[in-house]
Design a protein around this motif. Structure first.
Motif, PDB file in Angstrom:
ATOM      1  N   SER A  17       0.824  -1.213   0.000  1.00  0.00           N
ATOM      2  CA  SER A  17       0.000   0.000   0.000  1.00  0.00           C
ATOM      3  C   SER A  17       0.856   1.261   0.000  1.00  0.00           C
ATOM      4  N   PHE A  18       2.045   1.192   0.581  1.00  0.00           N
ATOM      5  CA  PHE A  18       2.921   2.365   0.615  1.00  0.00           C
ATOM      6  C   PHE A  18       3.614   2.618  -0.716  1.00  0.00           C
ATOM      7  N   ASP A  19       3.527   1.693  -1.644  1.00  0.00           N
ATOM      8  CA  ASP A  19       4.098   1.917  -2.969  1.00  0.00           C
ATOM      9  C   ASP A  19       3.400   3.075  -3.675  1.00  0.00           C
ATOM     10  N   ARG A  20       2.142   3.316  -3.311  1.00  0.00           N
ATOM     11  CA  ARG A  20       1.384   4.413  -3.917  1.00  0.00           C
ATOM     12  C   ARG A  20       1.840   5.773  -3.404  1.00  0.00           C
ATOM     13  N   ASP A  21       2.372   5.803  -2.187  1.00  0.00           N
ATOM     14  CA  ASP A  21       2.739   7.081  -1.573  1.00  0.00           C
ATOM     15  C   ASP A  21       4.159   6.997  -1.046  1.00  0.00           C
ATOM     16  N   TRP A  22       5.108   7.003  -1.949  1.00  0.00           N
ATOM     17  CA  TRP A  22       6.502   6.857  -1.551  1.00  0.00           C
ATOM     18  C   TRP A  22       6.971   8.047  -0.728  1.00  0.00           C
ATOM     19  N   GLY A  23       6.353   9.209  -0.903  1.00  0.00           N
ATOM     20  CA  GLY A  23       6.735  10.393  -0.131  1.00  0.00           C
ATOM     21  C   GLY A  23       6.459  10.205   1.351  1.00  0.00           C
ATOM     22  N   LEU A  24       5.252   9.735   1.674  1.00  0.00           N
ATOM     23  CA  LEU A  24       4.913   9.488   3.077  1.00  0.00           C
ATOM     24  C   LEU A  24       5.770   8.365   3.638  1.00  0.00           C
ATOM     25  N   ARG A  25       5.956   7.313   2.861  1.00  0.00           N
ATOM     26  CA  ARG A  25       6.794   6.196   3.310  1.00  0.00           C
ATOM     27  C   ARG A  25       8.200   6.670   3.643  1.00  0.00           C
ATOM     28  N   ASN A  26       8.800   7.430   2.744  1.00  0.00           N
ATOM     29  CA  ASN A  26      10.170   7.884   2.952  1.00  0.00           C
ATOM     30  C   ASN A  26      10.281   8.865   4.109  1.00  0.00           C
ATOM     31  N   GLN A  27       9.314   9.757   4.240  1.00  0.00           N
ATOM     32  CA  GLN A  27       9.341  10.724   5.340  1.00  0.00           C
ATOM     33  C   GLN A  27       9.180  10.021   6.684  1.00  0.00           C
ATOM     34  N   LEU A  28       8.302   9.050   6.729  1.00  0.00           N
ATOM     35  CA  LEU A  28       8.097   8.271   7.955  1.00  0.00           C
ATOM     36  C   LEU A  28       9.373   7.528   8.328  1.00  0.00           C
ATOM     37  N   ARG A  29      10.006   6.928   7.347  1.00  0.00           N
ATOM     38  CA  ARG A  29      11.259   6.214   7.611  1.00  0.00           C
ATOM     39  C   ARG A  29      12.361   7.166   8.064  1.00  0.00           C
ATOM     40  N   ARG A  30      12.484   8.300   7.395  1.00  0.00           N
ATOM     41  CA  ARG A  30      13.528   9.264   7.780  1.00  0.00           C
ATOM     42  C   ARG A  30      13.319   9.767   9.199  1.00  0.00           C
ATOM     43  N   ALA A  31      12.074  10.060   9.546  1.00  0.00           N
ATOM     44  CA  ALA A  31      11.796  10.547  10.901  1.00  0.00           C
ATOM     45  C   ALA A  31      12.130   9.479  11.940  1.00  0.00           C
ATOM     46  N   ALA A  32      11.794   8.223  11.641  1.00  0.00           N
ATOM     47  CA  ALA A  32      12.078   7.137  12.585  1.00  0.00           C
ATOM     48  C   ALA A  32      13.579   6.939  12.772  1.00  0.00           C
ATOM     49  N   VAL A  33      14.314   6.999  11.683  1.00  0.00           N
ATOM     50  CA  VAL A  33      15.772   6.829  11.749  1.00  0.00           C
ATOM     51  C   VAL A  33      16.414   7.991  12.497  1.00  0.00           C
ATOM     52  N   SER A  34      15.873   9.176  12.343  1.00  0.00           N
ATOM     53  CA  SER A  34      16.499  10.345  12.955  1.00  0.00           C
ATOM     54  C   SER A  34      16.383  10.352  14.478  1.00  0.00           C
ATOM     55  N   ILE A  35      15.474   9.577  15.041  1.00  0.00           N
ATOM     56  CA  ILE A  35      15.349   9.543  16.503  1.00  0.00           C
ATOM     57  C   ILE A  35      16.652   9.054  17.131  1.00  0.00           C
ATOM     58  N   VAL A  65       6.888  10.995  13.743  1.00  0.00           N
ATOM     59  CA  VAL A  65       6.514   9.603  13.446  1.00  0.00           C
ATOM     60  C   VAL A  65       5.076   9.351  13.874  1.00  0.00           C
ATOM     61  N   GLN A  66       4.721   9.803  15.073  1.00  0.00           N
ATOM     62  CA  GLN A  66       3.357   9.590  15.565  1.00  0.00           C
ATOM     63  C   GLN A  66       2.330  10.254  14.653  1.00  0.00           C
ATOM     64  N   ALA A  67       2.592  11.473  14.243  1.00  0.00           N
ATOM     65  CA  ALA A  67       1.658  12.183  13.363  1.00  0.00           C
ATOM     66  C   ALA A  67       1.550  11.494  12.003  1.00  0.00           C
ATOM     67  N   GLN A  68       2.660  11.038  11.480  1.00  0.00           N
ATOM     68  CA  GLN A  68       2.651  10.394  10.172  1.00  0.00           C
ATOM     69  C   GLN A  68       1.975   9.027  10.213  1.00  0.00           C
ATOM     70  N   LEU A  69       2.112   8.320  11.322  1.00  0.00           N
ATOM     71  CA  LEU A  69       1.386   7.051  11.461  1.00  0.00           C
ATOM     72  C   LEU A  69      -0.119   7.303  11.462  1.00  0.00           C
ATOM     73  N   LEU A  70      -0.543   8.340  12.167  1.00  0.00           N
ATOM     74  CA  LEU A  70      -1.961   8.690  12.189  1.00  0.00           C
ATOM     75  C   LEU A  70      -2.436   9.069  10.787  1.00  0.00           C
ATOM     76  N   LEU A  71      -1.643   9.876  10.106  1.00  0.00           N
ATOM     77  CA  LEU A  71      -2.006  10.258   8.741  1.00  0.00           C
ATOM     78  C   LEU A  71      -2.083   9.039   7.830  1.00  0.00           C
ATOM     79  N   ALA A  72      -1.121   8.127   7.963  1.00  0.00           N
ATOM     80  CA  ALA A  72      -1.108   6.923   7.123  1.00  0.00           C
ATOM     81  C   ALA A  72      -2.374   6.098   7.309  1.00  0.00           C
ATOM     82  N   THR A  82      -2.698  -2.522  12.199  1.00  0.00           N
ATOM     83  CA  THR A  82      -1.279  -2.553  11.847  1.00  0.00           C
ATOM     84  C   THR A  82      -0.541  -1.393  12.508  1.00  0.00           C
ATOM     85  N   ALA A  83      -1.155  -0.237  12.520  1.00  0.00           N
ATOM     86  CA  ALA A  83      -0.523   0.963  13.062  1.00  0.00           C
ATOM     87  C   ALA A  83      -0.448   0.959  14.584  1.00  0.00           C
TER      88      ALA A  83
END
Length: 112
Positions: A17-35, A65-72, A82-83
């Protein structure tokens, strides 16, 4: 725990499902890694003040990350079941960061 959160984010965002929105996927991953990255960067700078600053930035990334999970979930990239465990983990990490940051700030106030 922040590494556990980053790993969990990578797992849930690997869903087709995240293949459709690579921007949200990548931003979520970047935010998680940055912690964890910001925690370590602040610590490695060698001063309590820099460590506290790194923890503050990490806590902000955790909120992201929390906000992006809610948005997802709201836009249908993942279902609530899942979330939920990832969101709970993010809340745990956020609380732990708040406690650690408060402890480091108390040490700053106490002096060398």
């Amino acid at each position: 725990r922040s590494m556990d959160l980053a790993e969990a984010v990578y797992r849930v965002t690997a869903a087709p499902s995240f293949d459709r929105d690579w921007g949200l996927r990548n931003q979520l991953r970047r935010a998680a890694v940055s912690i964890a990255s910001n925690m370590v960067e602040g610590y490695e700078r060698g001063s309590r003040r820099e460590f506290a600053r790194g923890l503050t930035i990490a806590k902000g990334s955790c909120g992201e990350v929390q906000a992006q999970l809610l948005l997802a979930t709201r836009v249908g990239e993942m279902d609530a079941d899942t979330a939920r465990p990832v969101t709970v983990l993010a809340a745990e990490v956020s609380a732990q960061l708040a406690c650690l940051r408060a402890s480091v700030r108390r040490q700053l106030s106490a002096g060398p």
